[in-house]
Design an enzyme around this catalytic site. Structure first.
Site, PDB file in Angstrom:
ATOM      1  N   HIS A 153       0.837  -1.203   0.000  1.00 17.25           N
ATOM      2  CA  HIS A 153       0.000   0.000   0.000  1.00 17.25           C
ATOM      3  C   HIS A 153       0.866   1.245   0.000  1.00 17.25           C
ATOM      4  CE1 HIS A 153       0.750  -0.789   4.260  1.00 17.25           C
ATOM      5  NE2 HIS A 153       0.307   0.421   4.578  1.00 17.25           N
ATOM      6  N   HIS A 155       1.344   3.872   2.063  1.00 17.50           N
ATOM      7  CA  HIS A 155       1.916   4.558   3.217  1.00 17.50           C
ATOM      8  C   HIS A 155       3.439   4.573   3.147  1.00 17.50           C
ATOM      9  CE1 HIS A 155      -2.005   3.733   5.653  1.00 17.50           C
ATOM     10  NE2 HIS A 155      -2.128   4.749   4.820  1.00 17.50           N
ATOM     11  N   ASP A 157       5.840   4.323   5.200  1.00 17.98           N
ATOM     12  CA  ASP A 157       6.645   3.328   5.899  1.00 17.98           C
ATOM     13  C   ASP A 157       6.635   1.979   5.175  1.00 17.98           C
ATOM     14  OD1 ASP A 157       3.887   3.183   6.760  1.00 17.98           O
ATOM     15  OD2 ASP A 157       4.504   1.822   8.362  1.00 17.98           O
ATOM     16  N   HIS A 158       5.932   1.898   4.046  1.00 17.04           N
ATOM     17  CA  HIS A 158       5.957   0.699   3.207  1.00 17.04           C
ATOM     18  C   HIS A 158       6.453   0.988   1.793  1.00 17.04           C
ATOM     19  CE1 HIS A 158       3.694  -2.014   6.003  1.00 17.04           C
ATOM     20  NE2 HIS A 158       3.382  -0.829   6.499  1.00 17.04           N
ATOM     21  N   HIS A 210      -7.537  -1.220   5.168  1.00 19.80           N
ATOM     22  CA  HIS A 210      -6.512  -0.328   5.729  1.00 19.80           C
ATOM     23  C   HIS A 210      -6.332   0.868   4.800  1.00 19.80           C
ATOM     24  CE1 HIS A 210      -3.068   0.822   8.102  1.00 19.80           C
ATOM     25  NE2 HIS A 210      -2.290   0.813   7.037  1.00 19.80           N
ATOM     26  N   ASP A 234      -0.081  -4.392   6.015  1.00 20.59           N
ATOM     27  CA  ASP A 234      -0.825  -3.960   7.195  1.00 20.59           C
ATOM     28  C   ASP A 234      -2.225  -4.560   7.247  1.00 20.59           C
ATOM     29  OD1 ASP A 234       1.304  -2.549   8.132  1.00 20.59           O
ATOM     30  OD2 ASP A 234       0.480  -0.569   7.742  1.00 20.59           O
ATOM     31  N   HIS A 272       4.860  -5.574  10.183  1.00 18.50           N
ATOM     32  CA  HIS A 272       5.357  -4.950  11.413  1.00 18.50           C
ATOM     33  C   HIS A 272       5.661  -6.001  12.467  1.00 18.50           C
ATOM     34  CE1 HIS A 272       4.462  -0.646  10.579  1.00 18.50           C
ATOM     35  NE2 HIS A 272       3.514  -1.144   9.810  1.00 18.50           N
TER      36      HIS A 272
END
Length: 366
Positions: A153, A155, A157-158, A210, A234, A272
């Protein structure tokens, strides 16, 4: 993991001192990172019963996911994590099957990227490369050719490492959903579409909730005599799941059911390291779940040694992950929920899921 490697092209704008203060004033860690913060409740009081004053998650999420400020915050996260965890937040544990190697790469404060290697050809794919330096270090150490980036996705942090890695590896393609604003996306994927990297075959599954375009990727293990491998981003964590920022409980439930449908032997590789916190929360819901108790004890030992808790299996997850146990009477009873007369079973399960999510959000906010 970062020592001795050359720095990739990676934009580093000067961070104004106002940016961290702006984030802090909004209670802003990146939206999913609050999953990893356990609650502190008075003795005898269930954390889910506490409702602390806090800013709504929606403004924080909108800032992080949809503005330049969120990107700058992500860069600050990367910088701080490199300083705090020069070798990663966890000890990487490679998994090898005949012909394939899976290398978890601990990045940021609790994320995982994954380098998946066709050992015969030396071709490789990476899932969710949030820190390009850490990923590049693994690529160089393994001596492989990066052919594909699979993003679950949008975001940061990905997806934050996509640009730098594409500049370094000219033939690399970036795969993901066209419904998410994934950086450097070159190959939009449809639900159930398959991609080959060497002898590796990945299937993309649409799992919205998400984010509207969230996708997971399933590595076909059959050619290697191994179970399927689910890279869940996520959507699903060990004993947990992501927040439905862009979907309803019904949407998230359907996506979780897609994952469960892959089979009990499927290996789960989450986005995570949240196992200890998620298991602790789950143990407050089901006090007499022996599988949960044993897994929590194991996770405590693993994390004391800074060892990764992945992978688990989907079969295992169904014995202790409350987000996958919405059909279980013991969880429904613990939540004080009962199916209404004439209520559709899936509608009831979505109601159970919503309540578990509500309690988890309150638990981690205290």
């Amino acid at each position: 993991m970062h020592g001795g490697i050359s720095c990739l092209p990676f934009p580093r704008p000067i961070l104004s001192p106002l940016i961290p203060r702006t984030m802090a004033s909004l209670g802003m860690s990146s939206p999913e990172h609050r999953e990893g913060q356990p609650a502190s409740a008075p003795p005898g009081e269930h954390p889910a019963a506490m409702l602390p004053p806090r800013v709504s998650a929606l403004p924080r999420y909108s800032l992080y996911a949809r503005t330049r400020l969120g990107y700058l915050f992500y860069q600050r996260q990367v910088k701080k994590a490199r300083e705090r965890y020069p070798h990663g937040h966890s000890v990487p544990q490679p998994f090898c099957f005949p012909g394939v190697k899976i290398l978890p790469i601990p990045v940021l404060s609790n994320n995982y990227s994954y380098l998946v290697i066709d050992t015969g050809s030396g071709q490789a794919a990476v899932i969710d490369p949030s820190d390009p330096l850490a990923v590049q270090a693994a690529i160089e150490e393994e001596g492989v050719m990066l052919e594909a980036i699979f993003c679950t996705h949008k975001h940061w942090d990905h997806s934050g490492g996509n640009e730098a890695l594409c500049q370094k590896h000219n033939s690399c393609r970036v795969y993901g959903s066209a419904l998410d604003a994934i950086p450097q996306l070159t190959n939009p994927l449809a639900d159930r579409e398959k991609v080959s990297v060497g002898c590796l075959t990945f299937e993309a599954l649409a799992t919205p909730g998400h984010t509207v375009g969230h996708m997971v990727y399933v590595l076909d293990g059959a050619p290697f005599g191994s179970p399927p491998c689910l890279f869940s981003g996520d959507l699903l964590f060990l004993a947990g799941c992501g927040r439905p920022f862009e979907g309803s409980p019904e949407t998230m439930l359907a996506s979780l059911d897609v994952a469960v449908g892959l089979g009990e032997d499927t290996l789960l590789w989450p986005g995570h390291e949240y196992a200890l916190e998620c298991l602790t929360f789950a143990s407050l819901l089901e006090l007499d779940n022996s599988a949960l108790e044993q897994k929590l004890q194991w996770a405590v030992q693993q994390r004391q040694e800074k060892r990764s808790t992945c992978p688990s299996t989907l079969g295992e997850e169904q014995t202790y992950n409350p987000f996958l146990r919405t059909h279980r009477p013991e969880l429904q009873e613990a939540l004080g929920l009962w199916q209404g007369t004439g209520e559709d079973p899936d509608a009831f399960r979505a109601r159970v899921l919503k309540e578990v999510r509500r309690r988890k959000d309150l638990y981690q906010a205290t």
